[in-house]
Scaffold this active site. Structure first.
Site, PDB file in Angstrom:
ATOM      1  N   ASN A  14      53.913 121.363   9.232  1.00 47.83           N
ATOM      2  CA  ASN A  14      54.261 120.303  10.196  1.00 47.83           C
ATOM      3  C   ASN A  14      54.680 119.028   9.469  1.00 47.83           C
ATOM      4  OD1 ASN A  14      53.906 121.005  13.174  1.00 47.83           O
ATOM      5  ND2 ASN A  14      52.129 121.974  12.224  1.00 47.83           N
ATOM      6  N   HIS A 110      48.518 120.258  18.459  1.00 47.64           N
ATOM      7  CA  HIS A 110      47.544 121.334  18.700  1.00 47.64           C
ATOM      8  C   HIS A 110      48.311 122.602  19.070  1.00 47.64           C
ATOM      9  CE1 HIS A 110      43.748 123.183  19.650  1.00 47.64           C
ATOM     10  NE2 HIS A 110      44.306 123.665  20.749  1.00 47.64           N
ATOM     11  N   ASP A 151      40.728 116.773  21.322  1.00 47.33           N
ATOM     12  CA  ASP A 151      41.902 117.379  21.995  1.00 47.33           C
ATOM     13  C   ASP A 151      42.040 116.906  23.441  1.00 47.33           C
ATOM     14  OD1 ASP A 151      42.591 118.828  19.691  1.00 47.33           O
ATOM     15  OD2 ASP A 151      41.428 120.576  20.302  1.00 47.33           O
TER      16      ASP A 151
HETATM   17  C1  GAR Z   1      49.103 124.073  12.846  1.00 45.38           C
HETATM   18  O1  GAR Z   1      49.312 125.227  13.616  1.00 45.38           O
HETATM   19  C2  GAR Z   1      48.437 123.003  13.675  1.00 45.38           C
HETATM   20  O2  GAR Z   1      48.868 122.976  15.000  1.00 45.38           O
HETATM   21  C3  GAR Z   1      47.009 123.440  13.601  1.00 45.38           C
HETATM   22  O3  GAR Z   1      46.834 123.876  12.270  1.00 45.38           O
HETATM   23  C4  GAR Z   1      48.077 124.327  11.738  1.00 45.38           C
HETATM   24  C5  GAR Z   1      48.367 123.548  10.476  1.00 45.38           C
HETATM   25  O4  GAR Z   1      49.496 124.046   9.826  1.00 45.38           O
HETATM   26  N1  GAR Z   1      46.119 122.352  13.949  1.00 45.38           N
HETATM   27  C6  GAR Z   1      44.983 122.526  14.599  1.00 45.38           C
HETATM   28  O5  GAR Z   1      44.540 123.614  14.913  1.00 45.38           O
HETATM   29  C7  GAR Z   1      44.234 121.245  14.911  1.00 45.38           C
HETATM   30  N2  GAR Z   1      43.299 121.458  15.970  1.00 45.38           N
HETATM   31  P1  GAR Z   1      50.310 123.171   8.764  1.00 45.38           P
HETATM   32  O6  GAR Z   1      49.317 122.642   7.716  1.00 45.38           O
HETATM   33  O7  GAR Z   1      51.250 124.183   8.148  1.00 45.38           O
HETATM   34  O8  GAR Z   1      51.031 122.060   9.471  1.00 45.38           O
END
Ligand code: GAR
Length: 208
Positions: A14, A110, A151
Site C-alpha cells: 500500500n 482495512h 476500525d
Molecule cells: C493490507 O491488506 C492492509 O489492508 C492490511 O494489511 C495488509 C498490509 O499489506 N491491514 C490490516 O489488516 C489493518 N487492520 P501491505 O504491507 O503490503 O500494505
C-alpha cells in the site's frame, strides 16, 4: 503541500501504491515526507529508501506498553510536522493520545467492507479467512478515519471485490489489494490533501 507520513509494519504494497500515485500525479496537494515502521527490517522501509523518502523505525518491542509506544509515535509525527498520517498495513494498536493529537487527520486501509470483518483480531490474512469462513460473495476494502474505536471511524471510501470459487485467504487478499486497496487509498489521500473530506455528525462527506 501537505506532509503525508505513512505508518507501516510489513511488505508495504500500500505504501508502494501511494508512492506510485504521488509520482503519477494522482495525489494532489500532498507528498510523502516520512515512513515510520513498527519494526526494523521490514520491506516497506526499502521501498521508502529507494524512493528517497526518509524513514524512522520505532520498534514496538522496545516499549513497555501501548501508552509509552503511542507517546513515542505521536512525538515523532509532531516532529515530522505530519498533516496526514496514513496507516498502511500498520499492525500495532495505539491509544487515544494519538487520536487527540491528530483528530480526523489519520486514515487506515482495512481489507474488508466495514462493518464486516473488522475490529480487534481482524487484520491481515485473518480478515480474509473470516470472510471465506462466512461464505460471503463480496468483500472489498475500506479507507476510514482513525478514531478511538478500532476500525470504527468515519468511512471515507469503499470498494467491493467479488469472492471467487476456490479462493484461499491469499488469493482473496491479493485480489482485494489489486482491485480495491491500491486504488482507494491513494484516492482518499488525494481527497484529504485537497481538503475535500468533511466529517459531519460522524459521517465523512466528500465535497465536489
Ligand atoms: C493490507 O491488506 C492492509 O489492508 C492490511 O494489511 C495488509 C498490509 O499489506 N491491514 C490490516 O489488516 C489493518 N487492520 P501491505 O504491507 O503490503 O500494505
Amino acid at each position: 503541500m501537505k506532509n503525508i507520513v505513512v505508518l507501516v509494519s510489513g511488505g508495504g504494497t500500500n505504501l508502494q501504491a501511494l508512492i506510485d500515485a504521488e509520482k503519477s500525479g494522482i495525489i494532489q496537494g500532498g507528498r510523502i515526507t516520512c515512513v515510520i515502521a513498527s519494526k526494523p527490517g521490514v520491506y516497506a522501509l526499502e521501498r521508502a529508501a529507494s524512493n528517497n523518502i526518509s524513514t524512522r523505525v520505532i520498534p514496538r518491542s522496545e516499549y513497555a506498553d501501548v501508552a509509552a509506544y503511542t507517546k513515542a509515535v505521536t512525538e515523532a509525527l509532531i516532529e515530522e510536522k505530519a498533516d496526514l498520517v496514513v496507516y498502511a498495513g500498520f499492525m500495532t494498536i495505539l491509544d487515544e493520545q494519538i487520536v487527540k493529537a491528530f483528530p480526523y487527520k489519520m486514515m487506515n486501509v482495512h481489507p474488508a467492507l466495514i462493518p464486516s470483518f473488522c475490529g480487534k483480531g481482524f487484520y491481515g490474512l485473518h480478515v480474509h479467512e473470516a470472510a471465506l469462513a462466512k461464505g460471503v460473495k463480496l468483500s472489498g476494502a475500506t479507507v476510514h478515519f482513525v478514531t478511538e474505536v478500532c476500525d470504527g471511524g468515519p468511512i471515507i471510501l469503499q470498494k467491493a471485490v467479488p469472492v471467487e470459487n476456490g479462493d484461499t485467504p491469499e488469493t482473496l487478499q491479493r485480489r482485494i489489494m489489486e482491485q480495491a486497496e491500491w486504488k482507494i487509498l491513494p484516492e482518499a489521500v488525494s481527497l484529504f490533501c485537497q481538503d475535500r473530506i468533511e466529517v459531519v455528525d460522524g459521517i465523512a462527506c466528500i465535497k465536489e
